[in-house]
Design a protein around this motif. Structure first.
Motif, mmCIF file in Angstrom:
data_model
loop_
_atom_site.group_PDB
_atom_site.id
_atom_site.type_symbol
_atom_site.label_atom_id
_atom_site.label_comp_id
_atom_site.label_asym_id
_atom_site.label_seq_id
_atom_site.Cartn_x
_atom_site.Cartn_y
_atom_site.Cartn_z
ATOM 1 N N LEU A 17 0.919 -1.452 -0.035
ATOM 2 C CA LEU A 17 0.012 0.016 -0.118
ATOM 3 C C LEU A 17 0.842 1.372 0.145
ATOM 4 C CD1 LEU A 17 -2.856 -0.924 2.504
ATOM 5 C CD2 LEU A 17 -3.139 -0.340 -0.071
ATOM 6 N N MET A 18 2.091 1.120 0.413
ATOM 7 C CA MET A 18 2.896 2.316 0.388
ATOM 8 C C MET A 18 3.180 2.986 -1.171
ATOM 9 S SD MET A 18 6.103 1.219 3.083
ATOM 10 C CE MET A 18 5.580 0.923 5.109
ATOM 11 N N ALA A 19 2.995 2.160 -2.093
ATOM 12 C CA ALA A 19 3.167 2.703 -3.382
ATOM 13 C C ALA A 19 1.727 3.201 -3.916
ATOM 14 C CB ALA A 19 3.911 1.642 -4.189
ATOM 15 N N THR A 25 -3.966 7.687 4.216
ATOM 16 C CA THR A 25 -4.928 7.055 5.059
ATOM 17 C C THR A 25 -4.401 5.745 5.725
ATOM 18 O OG1 THR A 25 -6.719 7.734 3.606
ATOM 19 C CG2 THR A 25 -7.361 6.302 5.359
ATOM 20 N N THR A 26 -4.114 4.822 5.077
ATOM 21 C CA THR A 26 -3.357 3.701 5.711
ATOM 22 C C THR A 26 -2.325 3.896 6.896
ATOM 23 O OG1 THR A 26 -3.899 2.623 3.940
ATOM 24 C CG2 THR A 26 -2.381 1.508 5.416
ATOM 25 N N ARG A 27 -1.481 4.869 6.376
ATOM 26 C CA ARG A 27 -0.556 5.345 7.375
ATOM 27 C C ARG A 27 -0.977 5.935 8.658
ATOM 28 N NH1 ARG A 27 1.301 10.039 7.906
ATOM 29 N NH2 ARG A 27 3.490 10.634 8.965
ATOM 30 N N THR A 52 10.396 3.515 5.293
ATOM 31 C CA THR A 52 9.965 2.109 4.425
ATOM 32 C C THR A 52 9.310 2.583 3.295
ATOM 33 O OG1 THR A 52 9.904 0.898 6.377
ATOM 34 C CG2 THR A 52 9.047 -0.146 4.573
ATOM 35 N N ARG A 53 8.573 3.546 3.408
ATOM 36 C CA ARG A 53 7.910 3.998 1.978
ATOM 37 C C ARG A 53 9.100 4.410 0.979
ATOM 38 N NH1 ARG A 53 5.491 8.263 -0.970
ATOM 39 N NH2 ARG A 53 3.618 7.546 -2.060
ATOM 40 N N GLU A 54 9.887 5.229 1.310
ATOM 41 C CA GLU A 54 11.186 5.477 0.439
ATOM 42 C C GLU A 54 11.845 4.603 -0.137
ATOM 43 O OE1 GLU A 54 13.381 8.659 2.517
ATOM 44 O OE2 GLU A 54 11.627 9.897 2.793
ATOM 45 N N GLU A 55 12.096 3.538 0.769
ATOM 46 C CA GLU A 55 12.879 2.504 0.365
ATOM 47 C C GLU A 55 11.956 1.406 -0.513
ATOM 48 O OE1 GLU A 55 14.185 0.326 4.065
ATOM 49 O OE2 GLU A 55 15.317 2.102 4.936
ATOM 50 N N ILE A 56 10.722 1.204 -0.115
ATOM 51 C CA ILE A 56 10.106 0.406 -1.136
ATOM 52 C C ILE A 56 9.970 1.116 -2.604
ATOM 53 C CG2 ILE A 56 7.780 1.298 -0.556
ATOM 54 C CD1 ILE A 56 8.546 -2.510 -1.088
ATOM 55 N N ASP A 74 10.443 -7.386 7.567
ATOM 56 C CA ASP A 74 10.621 -6.292 8.563
ATOM 57 C C ASP A 74 9.223 -6.002 9.383
ATOM 58 O OD1 ASP A 74 12.081 -4.466 10.415
ATOM 59 O OD2 ASP A 74 11.315 -2.792 8.944
ATOM 60 N N TRP A 75 8.187 -5.638 8.577
ATOM 61 C CA TRP A 75 7.128 -5.194 8.897
ATOM 62 C C TRP A 75 6.354 -6.423 9.513
ATOM 63 C CZ3 TRP A 75 5.413 -0.738 10.555
ATOM 64 C CH2 TRP A 75 6.240 0.103 10.305
ATOM 65 N N TRP A 76 6.518 -7.715 9.361
ATOM 66 C CA TRP A 76 5.826 -8.922 9.663
ATOM 67 C C TRP A 76 6.259 -8.772 11.303
ATOM 68 C CZ3 TRP A 76 7.550 -13.448 6.194
ATOM 69 C CH2 TRP A 76 6.875 -13.240 4.489
ATOM 70 N N ARG A 77 7.586 -8.549 11.371
ATOM 71 C CA ARG A 77 8.052 -8.727 12.932
ATOM 72 C C ARG A 77 7.692 -7.445 13.650
ATOM 73 N NH1 ARG A 77 12.713 -10.369 9.932
ATOM 74 N NH2 ARG A 77 13.436 -7.911 9.619
ATOM 75 N N ARG A 78 7.344 -6.390 13.130
ATOM 76 C CA ARG A 78 6.968 -5.438 13.676
ATOM 77 C C ARG A 78 5.352 -5.619 14.237
ATOM 78 N NH1 ARG A 78 9.943 -0.143 13.091
ATOM 79 N NH2 ARG A 78 11.480 -0.603 11.611
ATOM 80 N N LEU A 79 4.595 -5.785 13.237
ATOM 81 C CA LEU A 79 3.257 -6.362 13.333
ATOM 82 C C LEU A 79 3.121 -7.621 14.518
ATOM 83 C CD1 LEU A 79 2.051 -5.701 9.786
ATOM 84 C CD2 LEU A 79 1.446 -4.638 11.920
#
Length: 143
Positions: A17-19, A25-27, A52-56, A74-79
């Motif tokens: 969704l970052m792209a 809204t999601t953020r 992360t958005r910039e990186e993606i 990375d986001w799997w771990r955070r979530l």
């Protein structure tokens, strides 16, 4: 959807969704969820989402699928840590991501990929499972 499946699906969806046009809204929803469950980390998460958005976006421009998958993990771990702190947040997270996906035209919706692996072995049996690439260590490549 089980907690592990939700974490993987959510991490992948957040990164995808970052792209998209639904990102702002999601953020905001993700940061609000963190503020409720782990308020001390909310500012850090808000910053991490931007980074992360910039990186993606850079990884996608470069065609770096491994980089995209690293960001997803990375986001799997955070979530996973967030949902471990408050398992009830899973419903809120699912609703947030479903709403974000639904707000996009069908052709722009990130694909949901869920992998569920289960194995049973006995005796001297070996089980090798992978949700993506699997390396055997001898050739350095997935065989």
């Amino acid at each position: 959807m089980g907690a592990e499946d939700l974490v993987q699906s959510a991490g992948t969806t957040v990164v995808a969704l970052m792209a998209t046009d639904a990102w702002q809204t999601t953020r905001a929803g993700i940061v609000a969820l963190w503020r409720r469950v782990r308020p001390v980390q909310a500012d850090e998460i808000e910053l991490a989402l931007g980074e992360t958005r910039e990186e993606i976006l850079a990884a996608r421009r470069a065609g770096d699928e491994d980089g995209v998958h690293d960001l997803e993990r990375d986001w799997w771990r955070r979530l996973a840590r967030l949902l471990a702190a408050d398992p009830e947040a899973a419903r809120e997270l699912e609703a947030l991501l479903a709403e974000a996906r639904a707000s996009l035209p069908p052709e722009d919706r990130p694909a949901l990929s869920a992998v569920h692996l289960q194995a049973r072995a006995s005796g001297n049996a070996r089980v090798y499972q992978a949700g993506r690439d699997q390396y055997n260590g001898r050739t350095g490549r997935g065989d």
